[in-house]
Design a protein around this motif. Structure first.
Motif, PDB file in Angstrom:
ATOM      1  N   VAL A 277       0.857  -1.179   0.000  1.00 15.04           N
ATOM      2  CA  VAL A 277       0.000   0.000   0.000  1.00 15.04           C
ATOM      3  C   VAL A 277       0.895   1.230   0.000  1.00 15.04           C
ATOM      4  CG1 VAL A 277      -1.818   1.282   1.166  1.00 15.04           C
ATOM      5  CG2 VAL A 277      -1.782  -1.200   1.291  1.00 15.04           C
TER       6      VAL A 277
ATOM      7  N   GLU B  44       1.222   5.452  -0.085  1.00 17.95           N
ATOM      8  CA  GLU B  44       0.467   6.651   0.243  1.00 17.95           C
ATOM      9  C   GLU B  44       1.192   7.860  -0.312  1.00 17.95           C
ATOM     10  OE1 GLU B  44      -1.706   7.301   4.112  1.00 17.95           O
ATOM     11  OE2 GLU B  44      -0.037   8.681   4.319  1.00 17.95           O
TER      12      GLU B  44
ATOM     13  N   ARG C 133      -2.091  14.219  10.703  1.00 24.27           N
ATOM     14  CA  ARG C 133      -1.680  12.868  11.081  1.00 24.27           C
ATOM     15  C   ARG C 133      -2.144  12.531  12.484  1.00 24.27           C
ATOM     16  NH1 ARG C 133       2.474  10.369   7.856  1.00 24.27           N
ATOM     17  NH2 ARG C 133       2.988  11.825   6.218  1.00 24.27           N
TER      18      ARG C 133
ATOM     19  N   LYS D  29      -5.844   9.050  -1.218  1.00 22.94           N
ATOM     20  CA  LYS D  29      -4.404   9.254  -1.361  1.00 22.94           C
ATOM     21  C   LYS D  29      -3.601   7.960  -1.326  1.00 22.94           C
ATOM     22  CE  LYS D  29      -4.120  10.370   3.519  1.00 22.94           C
ATOM     23  NZ  LYS D  29      -3.582  11.214   4.554  1.00 22.94           N
ATOM     24  N   ARG D  30      -4.284   6.828  -1.405  1.00 18.60           N
ATOM     25  CA  ARG D  30      -3.551   5.575  -1.312  1.00 18.60           C
ATOM     26  C   ARG D  30      -3.695   4.754  -2.573  1.00 18.60           C
ATOM     27  NH1 ARG D  30      -5.142   4.500   4.552  1.00 18.60           N
ATOM     28  NH2 ARG D  30      -3.723   6.008   5.476  1.00 18.60           N
TER      29      ARG D  30
ATOM     30  N   ILE E 185       9.873  -9.135  -2.637  1.00 19.87           N
ATOM     31  CA  ILE E 185       9.264  -7.835  -2.339  1.00 19.87           C
ATOM     32  C   ILE E 185      10.243  -6.697  -2.595  1.00 19.87           C
ATOM     33  CG2 ILE E 185       9.874  -7.684   0.116  1.00 19.87           C
ATOM     34  CD1 ILE E 185       6.964  -6.793   0.576  1.00 19.87           C
TER      35      ILE E 185
ATOM     36  N   LYS F 152       9.600  -3.556  -4.976  1.00 16.18           N
ATOM     37  CA  LYS F 152       9.628  -2.190  -4.501  1.00 16.18           C
ATOM     38  C   LYS F 152      10.651  -1.362  -5.262  1.00 16.18           C
ATOM     39  CE  LYS F 152       9.418  -1.541   0.070  1.00 16.18           C
ATOM     40  NZ  LYS F 152       9.632  -1.958   1.483  1.00 16.18           N
TER      41      LYS F 152
ATOM     42  N   ILE G 294       3.213   2.151   3.136  1.00 16.24           N
ATOM     43  CA  ILE G 294       2.753   2.146   4.516  1.00 16.24           C
ATOM     44  C   ILE G 294       2.298   0.765   4.958  1.00 16.24           C
ATOM     45  CG2 ILE G 294       2.169   4.576   4.694  1.00 16.24           C
ATOM     46  CD1 ILE G 294      -0.709   3.774   4.135  1.00 16.24           C
ATOM     47  N   GLU G 295       2.213  -0.138   4.027  1.00 18.17           N
ATOM     48  CA  GLU G 295       1.827  -1.482   4.397  1.00 18.17           C
ATOM     49  C   GLU G 295       2.404  -2.434   3.369  1.00 18.17           C
ATOM     50  OE1 GLU G 295      -2.369  -1.911   4.746  1.00 18.17           O
ATOM     51  OE2 GLU G 295      -2.240  -4.015   5.274  1.00 18.17           O
ATOM     52  N   GLU G 296       2.968  -3.527   3.831  1.00 17.81           N
ATOM     53  CA  GLU G 296       3.477  -4.515   2.879  1.00 17.81           C
ATOM     54  C   GLU G 296       3.277  -5.911   3.438  1.00 17.81           C
ATOM     55  OE1 GLU G 296       7.617  -2.855   3.148  1.00 17.81           O
ATOM     56  OE2 GLU G 296       8.086  -4.906   3.653  1.00 17.81           O
ATOM     57  N   ARG G 297       2.902  -6.796   2.575  1.00 21.66           N
ATOM     58  CA  ARG G 297       2.729  -8.183   2.999  1.00 21.66           C
ATOM     59  C   ARG G 297       3.223  -9.094   1.903  1.00 21.66           C
ATOM     60  NH1 ARG G 297      -1.976  -8.323   6.742  1.00 21.66           N
ATOM     61  NH2 ARG G 297      -2.537  -6.159   6.993  1.00 21.66           N
ATOM     62  N   THR G 298       3.920 -10.142   2.307  1.00 18.57           N
ATOM     63  CA  THR G 298       4.209 -11.181   1.324  1.00 18.57           C
ATOM     64  C   THR G 298       3.706 -12.485   1.892  1.00 18.57           C
ATOM     65  OG1 THR G 298       6.409 -11.163   2.240  1.00 18.57           O
ATOM     66  CG2 THR G 298       6.195 -10.554  -0.063  1.00 18.57           C
TER      67      THR G 298
ATOM     68  N   SER H 134     -11.696  -2.828   4.223  1.00 19.29           N
ATOM     69  CA  SER H 134     -10.731  -2.777   3.139  1.00 19.29           C
ATOM     70  C   SER H 134     -10.248  -4.194   2.933  1.00 19.29           C
ATOM     71  CB  SER H 134      -9.562  -1.885   3.511  1.00 19.29           C
ATOM     72  OG  SER H 134      -8.870  -2.462   4.585  1.00 19.29           O
TER      73      SER H 134
END
Lengths: 313, 691
Positions: free
Chosen positions: B117, B119, B149, B223-224, B235, B239, B513-517, B648
Motif C-alpha cells: 500500500v 500513500e 496525522r 491518497k492511497r 518484495i 519495490k 505504509i503497508e506490505e505483505r508477502t 478494506s
C-alpha cells in the motif's frame, strides 16, 4: 426425524438466571479487557512486522530468541507452533516486531542474517512477511468500530420500522451482549484481534440478528393470533414454536465451524473461533436475552404508565 | 400455475447456462495450471533448479534465460529437452494469461505474492503546486501535516484551518488574486486527485515492465494506492522497480554513419564468438575481416532458424520441431545470417536512423546486446534503446531499436504540460491527426531552443523510463519551448502518451505504509485446508439434512449445491477476488444456507400438524416463512453493505461474498425448492410428505 415435538418450556422464567449468567460473562470479559488494557490487537491494527518461518526441523523459541536478542529484537514476540506439514516435521516460528524505524523488509533481512549466523544448520523457509504502518492500523481500528456502530444504528432503524421500537431495543441489546461476550472471551484467552476476526465479529452481528428476528417474527405473528393472552405467554409460546428451527440452524452452522476450526488451517483459526463462540452465544441470547428484554421493556412502559395514572389520580 | 412454473424453469436454465459460462474459464485455468505444475516439476528435476524459482522466472518472463543458464553444463539431449519443456511452459503460460482475466481471481493469501500500500505525500504535493513559497508557507504546511496525522483528519481541511488561524488568505500562494479559499481548496483537491491518477498511471507503467500477469493496482481512498502482485515473492525487487523515479528525457539519436559502424562492430564480435562456440565451418570466415559492404535491400530469402544456432552448437535446423521451437525461433535473411549474424536480425533502412526488429528476434537481440563482449564495442557515450510500442507492417510486428546518445539533452523536470492536440491545416497529411503537444518551462525552453537549433535534421528521441516513445526529426529551431510529438496515434494513444509524459515523474512522493508477502507454500497449504474443510463441512450438513428431513432434505441439498455453484459463478463474473476469509465465508454460507429451508420445513411440519393437506401445508409454509426469511436477510445485508463501505481488502471480499451469497440463497432456497415441490405435488398424489 424431529428433535423437538411441541415443547412448552417456560423460558421467561429462567430469565433471571440468564441475566446473571450473561452478567457474569460480560463482567469477566470486561475485567479481563481492563486488566489487559483493551483488546489485544493483531498486527493489522497495531502496526509492526510479523514474519512466519517454517523450519525443517525442530527449533525452540529460546534458540530463536537468544539469536534475535543480539540484534535488539529481544522483546519481540516469538511463538512456535507445530508445522503446517504436520506434527514432528519441524516447527513454525512466528516473530513479531513492534513498529520501529525499520521497514518490514529491513526487519526481515536483519532477522534472516542473524539466523543464518546463529543457526546455520537449521534450514527454513519464509512463509509470510507482513508489515503494517502504525497509521493504517489506527485507521483500520477506527473504521472497524465505526462499521459496527453504523450497522447497529441502521439495524435499529430497520427493526423499529418493520416491528416496533421495543423489538429493536431487544435486538440491539442482544447484539451488544453477543459481541461483548465474544470480545471478552477473546481477551480471557489472550487471543488476538486481527482484521479477519473483525470480519467474524461482523458476521456474528448479522447472524445473531438473523436468529433474533426469527423469534421476533413469531412474536409479531402471535401478537395478532393470541390477542387475549398476555405478552409473557405470547413470547414464551413463540420461543417454543421457533425452538427447533433455532437449534437446527445453530447446529448446522456449528458443524461447519467446528470443521473450519479444527482443519481449516492457521489463517482462519481466529475467524472460526470467534464465530464458534459468537454463534453459541448468539443462539443463547436470542432465546434468553432478546425476547425477555422485549417483555421487560413492555413491563417497564406499563409500569410507568401506571405510575403516571396513579400520580394523576 | 403451470405457466408460472415454466417461466421459473426457463429462468433456472438460463441461470445455469450463465453460471457454466462464467465458470468455464476458471475450470480451464485450473486444468492448465495443473499441467504447468507437472511441466515445472519435470523441468525442475531436469535442470536442478527449484520449482518455485522456475515459476517466478516464468511469471516475469525470464524462464528461457534461467533454463538455458542452468542447463548449460548438461548434455545436449537434456538441454534440448529442457528447452522444449520451457517452450511448452511459455506457450501454456500465454494461454493461461489469456484466460485469466475471465477466471475467478484468487487472493494473495491463496496463491502467494506481494501486497503493497502506497500513500502519496499530500504535503509535498501542496508544496509543488504553490508559488512564491517562503519560510512561513513551509511552516504552515508542516503544522497542517502534523496535525492531520495526529488527529487523523483530511489534510486539506486542516490546511485551510491553519491558514485561517494565521489570517493568511490561500490566494497568497495559490490561484488568482481575489479567489476565495473554498475555490482554491477545491482546485487543490482536484489537483491532488489528478495527482493520484497520474501516480497510478506511472506505477502501472512500471509494473507492466515487471511482467506480472494481472497485477491489481487500485486507488484506495483519496491518497492511497494498493498494489497486489500475485506470484511475486521478491518484495525488494518489486519495490525497487516500483520506486524507480520515472524519467522523461530527450536524447539525440546518433548519426546514421556512427550507428552503422557500431552495428558492424557488433556483427564482427558475434561472429567471432560464434566461431569460438565450435561451429567449424564458420571458423575460417571469422578469420577474415568482414567486408564493409552491406547487403543492399535485395530480395531477402528468409527462413526460421533455431536460437541454438546462434548461441550454441549447431544441431541442424530440424532438431527442434516441437512446440518449443516456435517460441524460440528467429527470422533471418538466410544469406546474410552466416556473414552478419547480428545485422541479419535487423531491418535497417540505410540513410535513416530507423532500425526495426521483427518481434521474434527481440529476445535474441536483447541477449546479444547484453553480452559483455558486445558491450565493449558499443561506444561509452551511446546506448541502444527500445521503442515503447511495436508497430505492425504487412502482418509482421516490429519493435524499433534506437541508438542514442547517452547524455540527455533535456530532462522532464523542465516539462510544464502535455496535452492531446490535433494536427492543423498546414499539412494535409497531418490535418486532424492526433498529436501530443507539450510545453516546457522558461528554462527548458532556453535549452530546447539551443538543442533544436544545433541539430536540425537529426532525430530527437523522447525517452520515458528508458523507452523511446517517439523520435521526431527536428525540422527547425524551436524557439517557444513547446513542441509536438507526431506519430500515427489514435486519439486514445495520444491521450495515453500525454498522460505518460505528464506522469513521467511522480507528482508527489509516495511511501509504502503497508506490505505483505505470502509464501507460496502457505498459499498452497491454505487452499488445501480450505478445500478440505469446505468439503467436510458441506458433507456434514448434507447428511444432516437428509437424516432430519429425508426427501425434503434432499431437495434442500439440491438448493444448497446450486447455491454454491451460483456463488462461484457470480464471484467469477464480478471479478471478485477469492481470499481465504472469502473461502471461510463460503463455507459458512453452507452452514447458514440451509436456514431458509429449515424455516420453511419447520413451518410446513407445523402446518401439517394442524391437519392441513399437503398442498395447503406447503403453500402456508412457504408464504409464512418468506416474511421471516426476508426480514432476517435484510438485516444481514445491512451489515454486509456497511462492511463493504468501511472495510478494506479481505473484509471487503468477505462482505461481497456474504451479500451475493444472501441473494443467491434467497433464490435457491425459496424459488428453486418451491419449484421442485410444486412439480412433485402436481405430478403425484402424495398421501404423505417426506419431511
Amino acid at each position: 426425524m424431529q428433535l423437538f415435538k411441541q415443547t412448552s418450556i417456560d423460558f421467561l422464567r429462567m430469565r433471571k438466571a440468564a441475566y446473571t449468567f450473561s452478567g457474569v460473562l460480560i463482567l469477566a470479559g470486561l475485567i479481563s479487557l481492563i486488566a489487559h488494557g483493551g483488546p489485544r490487537y493483531g498486527i493489522d491494527f497495531r502496526g509492526g512486522t510479523s514474519i512466519v518461518l517454517e523450519f525443517k526441523e525442530q527449533v525452540s523459541v529460546g534458540q530463536v530468541r537468544a539469536s534475535l536478542a543480539k540484534i535488539g529484537f529481544g522483546t519481540a514476540e516469538i511463538k512456535a507452533s507445530t508445522s503446517l506439514r504436520g506434527a514432528g516435521a519441524g516447527s513454525d516460528i512466528l516473530i513479531r516486531v513492534e513498529q520501529g524505524e525499520l521497514s518490514g523488509e529491513q526487519v526481515a533481512e536483519k532477522i534472516k542474517e542473524q539466523l543464518a549466523k546463529d543457526l546455520p544448520d537449521k534450514s527454513y523457509e519464509v512463509l509470510s512477511i507482513e508489515s503494517v504502518g502504525p497509521k493504517i492500523g489506527a485507521e483500520l481500528r477506527r473504521a472497524a468500530t465505526l462499521a459496527i456502530f453504523i450497522s447497529l444504528l441502521l439495524i435499529l432503524i430497520y427493526i423499529s420500522w418493520r416491528f416496533e421500537f421495543r423489538f429493536a431495543v431487544g435486538a440491539v441489546v442482544a447484539l451488544f451482549h453477543d459481541v461483548l461476550i465474544t470480545l471478552g472471551i477473546f481477551s480471557l484467552l489472550n487471543m488476538e484481534i486481527s482484521l479477519v476476526v473483525v470480519a467474524a465479529f461482523l458476521t456474528l452481528v448479522g447472524y445473531s440478528l438473523n436468529d433474533t428476528i426469527v423469534v421476533f417474527d413469531r412474536i409479531r405473528e402471535n401478537l395478532k393470533l393470541m390477542r387475549r393472552e398476555n405478552i409473557y405467554t405470547i413470547v414464551n409460546t413463540s420461543i417454543n414454536q421457533s425452538l427447533s428451527r433455532t437449534v437446527i440452524t445453530a447446529l448446522t452452522t456449528l458443524m461447519v465451524l467446528v470443521v473450519l476450526f479444527f482443519i481449516g488451517g492457521r489463517v482462519i483459526h481466529g475467524f472460526a473461533f470467534a464465530l464458534l463462540i459468537g454463534i453459541t452465544i448468539g443462539t443463547y441470547s436470542s432465546i434468553f436475552v432478546a425476547s425477555p428484554i422485549v417483555v421487560a421493556w413492555q413491563g417497564w412502559l406499563e409500569r410507568r404508565k401506571l405510575h403516571r395514572e396513579v400520580a394523576r389520580a | 400455475m403451470r405457466r408460472k412454473n415454466l417461466f421459473k424453469l426457463v429462468l433456472l436454465v438460463v441461470l445455469l447456462g450463465w453460471a457454466l459460462y462464467q465458470l468455464y474459464p476458471t475450470y480451464r485455468v485450473s486444468n492448465l495450471e495443473k499441467k504447468q505444475k507437472a511441466y515445472l516439476g519435470q523441468l525442475s528435476r531436469l535442470v536442478g533448479v527449484d520449482e518455485r524459482q522456475l515459476l517466478s522466472a516464468l511469471t516475469v518472463g525470464e524462464l528461457e534465460a534461467t533454463v538455458s543458464a542452468a542447463s548449460a553444463p548438461l548434455p545436449a539431449e537434456a538441454r534440448q529437452q529442457a528447452r522444449e519443456l520451457s517452450g511448452k511452459l511459455i506457450t501454456l503460460r500465454s494461454k493461461i494469461d489469456k484466460l485469466e482475466p475471465k477466471a475467478l481471481r484468487q487472493g494473495l493469501d491463496l496463491v502467494g505474492g506481494t501486497y503493497l500500500v502506497y500513500e502519496a505525500d499530500l504535503r509535498q504535493l501542496a508544496r509543488t503546486l504553490a508559488r512564491d513559497r517562503d519560510e512561513r508557507f513551509s511552516e504552515i504546511l508542516d503544522a497542517a501535516d502534523k496535525r492531520a496525522r495526529a488527529e487523523n483528519r483530511d489534510f486539506f481541511d486542516v490546511m485551510v484551518e491553519e491558514f485561517k488561524a494565521r489570517n493568511i488568505p490561500l490566494n497568497r500562494y495559490y490561484g488568482r488574486r481575489g479567489q476565495s479559499d473554498d475555490v482554491i481548496i477545491n482546485d487543490l483537491r482536484a489537483e491532488a486527485k489528478d495527482g493520484i491518477a497520474r501516480t497510478l498511471e506511472v506505477l502501472r507503467n512500471r509494473i507492466d515492465q515487471f511482467g506480472v500477469s494481472e497485477p491489481v493496482i487500485a486507488p484506495q481512498g483519496d491518497k492511497r494506492i494498493v498494489i497486489e502482485l500475485a506470484g511475486v515473492q521478491d518484495i525488494e525487487r518489486a519495490k525497487r522497480i516500483i520506486n524507480t523515479t520515472a524519467l522523461l528525457e530527450f536524447k539525440l539519436v546518433r548519426e546514421p554513419d556512427i550507428t552503422l559502424s557500431v552495428l558492424q562492430d557488433i556483427d564482427k564480435t558475434v561472429k567471432r564468438m560464434r566461431s569460438k562456440g565450435g561451429v567449424e565451418e564458420l571458423a575460417a570466415a571469422a578469420q577474415k575481416d568482414t567486408a564493409k559492404t552491406l547487403p543492399e535491400g535485395k530480395k531477402a530469402q528468409e527462413r526460421e532458424i533455431d536460437l541454438s544456432q546462434l548461441f550454441g552448437k549447431t544441431e541442424g535446423a530440424d532438431t527442434a520441431k516441437a512446440e518449443a521451437a516456435a517460441e524460440s525461433t528467429i527470422v533471418v535473411d538466410q544469406q546474410t545470417f552466416e556473414e552478419y549474424p547480428f545485422f541479419s536480425l535487423l531491418r535497417y533502412v540505410e540513410g535513416t536512423d530507423q532500425i526495426s526488429v521483427p518481434e521474434q528476434n527481440v529476445a535474441a537481440i536483447k541477449r546479444i546486446l547484453q553480452m559483455p563482449e558486445v558491450q565493449k564495442v558499443i561506444p561509452r557515450d551511446a546506448e541502444f534503446l527500445w521503442g515503447a510500442q511495436p508497430y505492425v507492417s504487412r502482418g509482421q510486428r516490429y519493435h524499433q531499436l534506437y541508438f542514442v546518445k547517452k547524455e540527455p539533452e533535456l530532462v522532464g523536470a523542465y516539462l510544464k504540460t502535455a496535452d492531446v492536440a490535433f494536427g492543423g491545416g498546414e499539412s494535409s497529411v497531418r490535418a486532424g491527426q492526433a498529436e501530443v503537444h507539450f510545453e516546457l518551462n522558461s528554462e527548458g525552453a532556453k535549452i530546447f531552443r539551443r538543442v533544436t537549433g544545433a541539430n536540425v535534421g537529426r532525430f530527437l528521441a523522447i525517452v520515458l523510463d528508458g523507452k523511446v516513445y517517439s523520435a521526431p526529426r527536428i525540422k527547425e529551431r524551436i524557439p517557444g519551448g513547446s513542441g509536438r510529438i507526431e506519430g500515427s496515434f489514435t486519439r486514445e494513444e495520444a491521450r495515453d502518451l500525454a498522460v505518460v509524459l505528464r506522469a513521467g515523474a511522480l507528482p508527489a512522493p509516495v511511501e509504502v505504509i503497508e506490505e505483505r508477502t505470502v509464501g507460496p507454500s502457505l498459499g498452497q497449504d491454505s487452499i488445501e485446508k480450505g478445500k478440505l474443510s469446505a468439503i467436510i463441512g458441506a458433507a456434514l450438513v448434507v447428511v444432516f439434512m437428509i437424516v432430519y428431513y429425508r426427501m425434503s432434505g434432499v431437495i434442500a441439498n439440491v438448493a444448497l449445491a446450486l447455491n454454491i455453484f451460483f456463488l462461484f459463478a457470480a464471484l467469477a463474473g464480478l471479478r471478485a477476488t477469492l481470499t481465504l476469509p472469502g473461502v471461510a465465508g463460503i463455507v459458512l454460507t453452507v452452514g447458514m444456507a440451509v436456514d431458509a429451508n429449515v424455516l420453511i420445513f419447520e413451518r410446513i411440519r407445523e402446518e401439517l400438524r394442524t391437519g392441513k393437506t399437503i398442498r395447503a401445508a406447503i403453500d402456508a409454509g412457504y408464504s409464512r416463512a418468506f416474511r421471516t426469511i426476508l426480514d432476517s436477510n435484510v438485516t444481514t445485508l445491512i451489515t454486509a453493505v456497511v462492511l463493504y463501505q468501511f472495510g478494506s481488502g479481505p473484509v471487503r471480499g468477505f462482505a461481497t461474498t456474504l451479500s451475493i451469497g444472501l441473494i443467491i440463497n434467497m433464490y435457491t432456497a425459496i424459488v428453486v425448492t418451491r419449484m421442485i415441490f410444486d412439480y412433485i405435488t402436481e405430478r403425484y398424489a402424495l398421501t404423505k410428505l417426506s419431511i
